[in-house]
Design a protein around this motif. Structure first.
Motif, PDB file in Angstrom:
ATOM      1  N   ILE A 127      12.369  -5.599   4.837  1.00 59.34           N
ATOM      2  CA  ILE A 127      10.728  -5.354   4.581  1.00 59.34           C
ATOM      3  C   ILE A 127      10.062  -4.700   5.432  1.00 59.34           C
ATOM      4  O   ILE A 127       9.497  -3.650   5.545  1.00 59.34           O
ATOM      5  CB  ILE A 127      10.226  -6.493   3.775  1.00 59.34           C
ATOM      6  CG1 ILE A 127      10.903  -6.842   2.623  1.00 59.34           C
ATOM      7  CG2 ILE A 127       8.776  -5.918   3.487  1.00 59.34           C
ATOM      8  CD1 ILE A 127      10.512  -8.347   1.879  1.00 59.34           C
TER       9      ILE A 127
ATOM     10  N   LEU B 122       8.411  -0.983   6.194  1.00 61.05           N
ATOM     11  CA  LEU B 122       6.803  -0.609   6.219  1.00 61.05           C
ATOM     12  C   LEU B 122       6.530  -0.151   7.661  1.00 61.05           C
ATOM     13  O   LEU B 122       5.444   0.396   7.997  1.00 61.05           O
ATOM     14  CB  LEU B 122       6.083  -1.942   6.247  1.00 61.05           C
ATOM     15  CG  LEU B 122       6.162  -2.560   4.838  1.00 61.05           C
ATOM     16  CD1 LEU B 122       5.812  -4.051   4.644  1.00 61.05           C
ATOM     17  CD2 LEU B 122       5.375  -1.689   3.907  1.00 61.05           C
TER      18      LEU B 122
ATOM     19  N   LYS C 272       0.559   0.086   5.737  1.00 61.71           N
ATOM     20  CA  LYS C 272       1.153  -1.004   5.128  1.00 61.71           C
ATOM     21  C   LYS C 272       0.563  -1.376   3.781  1.00 61.71           C
ATOM     22  O   LYS C 272       1.383  -1.628   2.724  1.00 61.71           O
ATOM     23  CB  LYS C 272       1.078  -2.334   5.946  1.00 61.71           C
ATOM     24  CG  LYS C 272       2.123  -2.350   7.157  1.00 61.71           C
ATOM     25  CD  LYS C 272       2.040  -3.547   8.131  1.00 61.71           C
ATOM     26  CE  LYS C 272       2.901  -3.261   9.149  1.00 61.71           C
ATOM     27  NZ  LYS C 272       2.981  -1.906   9.996  1.00 61.71           N
ATOM     28  N   GLN C 273      -0.764  -1.486   3.580  1.00 60.94           N
ATOM     29  CA  GLN C 273      -1.537  -1.502   2.644  1.00 60.94           C
ATOM     30  C   GLN C 273      -1.136  -0.604   1.231  1.00 60.94           C
ATOM     31  O   GLN C 273      -1.047  -0.915   0.230  1.00 60.94           O
ATOM     32  CB  GLN C 273      -3.131  -1.620   2.585  1.00 60.94           C
ATOM     33  CG  GLN C 273      -3.836  -1.978   1.244  1.00 60.94           C
ATOM     34  CD  GLN C 273      -5.191  -2.273   1.626  1.00 60.94           C
ATOM     35  OE1 GLN C 273      -5.459  -3.072   2.502  1.00 60.94           O
ATOM     36  NE2 GLN C 273      -6.161  -1.251   1.208  1.00 60.94           N
TER      37      GLN C 273
ATOM     38  N   ILE D  44       2.561  -1.089   0.085  1.00 57.58           N
ATOM     39  CA  ILE D  44       2.764  -2.059  -0.673  1.00 57.58           C
ATOM     40  C   ILE D  44       1.995  -1.722  -1.994  1.00 57.58           C
ATOM     41  O   ILE D  44       2.787  -2.015  -3.098  1.00 57.58           O
ATOM     42  CB  ILE D  44       2.264  -3.263   0.032  1.00 57.58           C
ATOM     43  CG1 ILE D  44       3.049  -3.702   1.204  1.00 57.58           C
ATOM     44  CG2 ILE D  44       2.252  -4.566  -0.960  1.00 57.58           C
ATOM     45  CD1 ILE D  44       2.247  -4.857   2.079  1.00 57.58           C
TER      46      ILE D  44
END
Length: 60
Positions: free
Chosen positions: A32, A36, A41-42, A45
């Motif tokens: 994971i 990323l 990242k936000q 996701i």
């Protein structure tokens, strides 16, 4: 800024935002973390969650 005063951003966030924390293990979640790496990242996701939601809806 004096104590007790809040900024407009703080008031907006209190009304509209939810903070979600995610703890990833460097060993067991390495795949994971690699996926990323170098990405926002936000954003990534949220994109993946929305992709999963779309997939689940198509399975019904």
């Amino acid at each position: 800024m004096s104590e007790g005063k809040t900024t407009a951003k703080e008031r907006y966030d209190a009304r509209t935002a939810v903070h979600v924390s995610l703890k990833l293990n460097k060993g067991t979640d390495a795949d994971i973390l690699t996926a990323l790496d170098g990405k926002a990242k936000q954003t990534e996701i949220k994109r993946l969650i929305r992709q999963g939601i779309k997939f689940e809806k198509s399975q019904k």
